[in-house]
Design an enzyme around this catalytic site. Sequence first.
Site, PDB file in Angstrom:
ATOM      1  N   SER A 100      60.055 -57.749  33.323  1.00 49.70           N
ATOM      2  CA  SER A 100      61.010 -58.321  33.831  1.00 49.70           C
ATOM      3  C   SER A 100      61.815 -59.234  32.992  1.00 49.70           C
ATOM      4  CB  SER A 100      60.446 -59.312  35.126  1.00 49.70           C
ATOM      5  OG  SER A 100      61.610 -59.490  35.866  1.00 49.70           O
ATOM      6  N   ASP A 138      63.515 -50.993  43.009  1.00 51.62           N
ATOM      7  CA  ASP A 138      63.308 -52.406  42.392  1.00 51.62           C
ATOM      8  C   ASP A 138      64.729 -53.321  42.796  1.00 51.62           C
ATOM      9  OD1 ASP A 138      63.064 -55.022  40.900  1.00 51.62           O
ATOM     10  OD2 ASP A 138      62.231 -53.786  39.017  1.00 51.62           O
ATOM     11  N   HIS A 193      59.548 -53.646  42.071  1.00 49.80           N
ATOM     12  CA  HIS A 193      59.779 -54.362  41.031  1.00 49.80           C
ATOM     13  C   HIS A 193      58.136 -54.611  40.358  1.00 49.80           C
ATOM     14  CE1 HIS A 193      61.415 -57.246  37.944  1.00 49.80           C
ATOM     15  NE2 HIS A 193      60.324 -58.081  38.331  1.00 49.80           N
TER      16      HIS A 193
END
Length: 285
Positions: A148, A234, A270
């Site tokens: 991320s 996501d 995610h």
Amino acid sequence: LNDDTQRNVLKTKAVPGYNKGEYGCDRMEVLSRDGETKIPISVVYSNETMKKVKAGERVPLHLYGYGSYGSCCEADFDTTRLPLIKRGMIYVIAHIRGGGEMGRQWYEAPHGGKYLCKKNTFNDFVDVAKFLVDTWTTPEMLSCEGRSAGGLLIGASINQAPELFKCAILGVPFVDVAVTMTDSTIPLTSGEWVEWGNPNEEKYHQYMMEYSPMNNVQKGKTYPACWLTGGLNDPRVAYWEPAKFTATLRHANPNNENPVCMKLDLSAGHFSASDRYKYLRELAY
């Protein structure tokens, strides 16, 4: 508490094949390029591997980092690291600026890793990698990983020093910073301005363009082998970000012998799979 006799163990987890006496861990500090800031790192290894290091041998090493939102990377026990460590690899977590390990000043401007001092995050990571290459490993045996915002960290780091790493893992990486932060129609974007700054203001836009991985890929360089992942559903880092970065890396250096690969999960968001067995399969992949 430093005195183990004053500690009370309330619960332990039985891990098959794990013998605590075969492993060691250390907390160290690395001096950053500014000559003042000391970057903490957490190191875990097998005792046999550390014997080789002390004898002057270079060993494989995996470097992990995050460094955003004031979030702390805890040096906790994780069974998924054991397969690497058992194979003779040292595992290192870099507690770089942008996190919260050293208090609020480690995160906030002017000396932390936020807004117009975000580059401190990437510089710290690269400085730690250089220290490890000088002491325990070589660029041919050094891999790095981030997820991320940690994927942004890895993207910016390999742009800054592509020769320093052999392999880079970018999980759902936030690599198209300026474009994503400019589009307020994307969910969560406007809320993220408190972390990165609002690129509709010139000073933040210019600064983002100086470190955004998508906009700083070097041509004519040998980049490390890269593994990027994305999730079709996501909502935080859209799947097209790792896709665009994969294409950009390939296009900029078409003769690079190190592969640049991407894996897109068509059913994940995610945080990858919620099913624990699928999670472990993804991790092993």
